[in-house]
Design an enzyme around this catalytic site. Structure first.
Site, PDB file in Angstrom:
ATOM      1  N   ASP A 177      38.052  39.564  39.671  1.00  0.00           N
ATOM      2  CA  ASP A 177      36.949  38.603  39.561  1.00  0.00           C
ATOM      3  C   ASP A 177      35.703  39.081  40.284  1.00  0.00           C
ATOM      4  OD1 ASP A 177      38.499  38.264  41.943  1.00  0.00           O
ATOM      5  OD2 ASP A 177      37.499  36.358  42.324  1.00  0.00           O
ATOM      6  N   GLU A 229      40.177  36.635  43.890  1.00  0.00           N
ATOM      7  CA  GLU A 229      40.030  37.015  45.307  1.00  0.00           C
ATOM      8  C   GLU A 229      38.893  36.257  45.961  1.00  0.00           C
ATOM      9  OE1 GLU A 229      38.363  39.310  48.711  1.00  0.00           O
ATOM     10  OE2 GLU A 229      37.408  38.859  46.788  1.00  0.00           O
TER      11      GLU A 229
END
Length: 482
Positions: A78, A145
């Site tokens: 991400d 994350e």
């Protein structure tokens, strides 16, 4: 015009270019996850996915390296999705537009996503290479994350088999990281209560913008302004000068970014209209003087607006302003063990109206577990005193430095061999997933490296191209030296 695809090392930047074309906001990694699976199939490599979306791609050891311990390369799928307010961009559908400015790769008005797209690119380039010598490889690509460490939390204890992990999520040229802070989130909710607007009043919109922003861990000690704190500071002063009715307040976006923009709509007595402008100009002059370095682009606007149909009750207005003004932001304590390292900090990240509530998100970090919970409790107490409903996340652990690490020795020696100088070895105040990996795989020997970046988590994010070249050389040398 030089394009991302034309940059060297070509094998890394070509992978990164493809990644910039794929929307991958936190909690929406479906497209990048599918791309990684198809990439593995195309290269005839073994892969594995889990129920949350983590992906592992495996490659056997090079000839002569079969008896060496396996290595894990790790990056997260991400990216932080931030853009300037004047930029039209949908992070769920639109590719990132990149451009080259000298030695820097940048995006046009948005985050670049080099955090951690360049880590993914280096891992894929390693897997794709027919000439690079390495032990057996497992490349782990985790999800979410940036907003919850969901992938690292959910990682199963039988998914990885290597004994050494190289995290590719650092942002400092020529530095090796062997520790990181743990973190926790504190969220306060105020149910919105309304009352009618009083007569003989004047409405104004107050906005703060032009701030640098940045990473709430890595940049928290750089003295940058927080738009939420600046806005609320003015509202507090205004509330002491006249009767203030608050109709709207919004600031910041992500819990792990320092707020760059904020705005509020206020209603004041009509006879205070001229004084409001005077007080605003005095305040703006003072705040620009305080933050002249580094916030050279700081701007505030005061403009008249239509009188709203309703405003927050006086009680809610007072509780919001007092608690937000009292809420700490910034460095709380520096490390006593590692010079220059922030030990404990807190970030007043965002103020939003969600489902008829004012929701205030904050995040706390510390390399000391007890201190992390202490600052979390302090923030909670501020908002509990104001009558808010306060919740805390489960948090995540820090990564305790291991100065006797074998992979650290190799990381330092290979850098010296390549560049005739020693890399800096340090811990980072930002959070990495390594602490969670250690909980599941206590035997892991870990280090974190990455190319130089500036302005991550903000539209000013940029990736240093020569640093990327050096980091790629460094990673290759580490792998063949293990």
């Amino acid at each position: 015009m030089i394009k991302c695809l034309d940059l060297e090392p070509r094998e890394v930047f070509s992978e990164f270019y493809e990644i910039t074309r794929i929307p991958r906001p936190s909690k929406h990694e479906e497209k990048i996850g599918a791309y990684l699976v198809e990439w593995a199939k195309k290269h005839h490599l073994e892969y594995q996915t889990d129920k949350v979306g983590n992906v592992v791609i495996r490659k056997p050891a090079s000839h002569g390296y079969e008896n060496r311990s396996g290595v894990i390369l790790q990056a997260h799928q991400d990216m932080v999705c931030e853009k300037n307010s004047n930029v039209q961009h949908d992070f769920m559908t639109d590719p990132i537009e990149t451009w080259v400015d000298g030695d820097w790769l940048k995006a046009r008005g948005t985050t670049l996503g080099a955090d951690d797209g360049i880590g993914i690119a280096m891992a894929l380039a390693t897997l794709a290479s027919d000439t690079l010598k390495h032990p057996s490889l497992e490349c782990l690509f985790t999800i979410d994350e940036e907003t919850g460490l969901t992938g690292a939390f959910a990682l199963q204890g039988d998914m990885l088999h290597g004994s050494t992990l190289i995290n590719l999520d650092s942002e400092d040229d020529g530095e090796a990281f062997i520790g990181c802070a743990g973190g926790i989130d504190t969220v306060a909710r105020f149910p919105i209560e309304y009352q009618p607007v009083e007569t003989n009043t004047f409405a104004a919109k107050i906005s703060v913008n032009g701030l640098i922003g940045g990473h709430s861990g890595d940049d928290i000690d750089k003295g940058r302004g927080n738009a939420n704190k600046i806005l609320v500071r003015f509202l507090y002063q205004l509330s002491k000068s006249t009767k203030l009715q608050l109709a709207f307040i919004h600031g910041g976006n992500l819990r792990n970014a320092i707020a760059r923009e904020a705005e509020a709509v206020v209603v004041v007595p009509s006879n205070y209209k001229e004084q409001l402008r005077i007080d605003f100009n005095v305040f703006l002059d003072a705040i620009q003087n305080e933050l002249s370095n580094p916030e050279k682009e700081l701007q505030m606007q005061l403009e008249s607006t239509e009188i709203p149909d309703k405003v927050f009750t006086c009680n809610l207005t007072q509780r919001l302003i007092l608690s937000l003004y009292a809420c700490p932001h910034g460095v709380v304590r520096m490390s006593q063990d590692m010079k220059g390292l922030v030990e404990t900090s807190t970030n007043l990240a965002s103020i939003k109206e969600i489902d008829n509530e004012i929701v205030i998100a904050t995040s706390q970090r510390s390399s000391v577990e007890s201190a992390k919970h202490d600052i979390k409790n302090m923030i909670s107490a501020v908002f509990e005193l104001a009558g808010a409903q306060v919740t805390n996340s489960d948090g995540y652990p820090g990564w305790k430095p291991n100065t006797q690490s074998h992979i650290l020795d190799i990381t330092v020696d290979t850098y010296k061999t390549l560049f005739n100088t020693e890399p800096k070895v340090r811990a980072i105040h930002a959070g990495l997933e390594c602490g969670l990996f250690l909980e599941k795989y206590p035997h892991l020997d870990m280090v974190s490296i990455g190319p130089g970046m500036v302005g991550v988590h903000s539209p000013q994010e940029k990736l240093n191209i020569p640093s990327t070249q050096r980091c790629w050389q460094w990673l290759q040398k580490i792998l063949c030296s293990l």
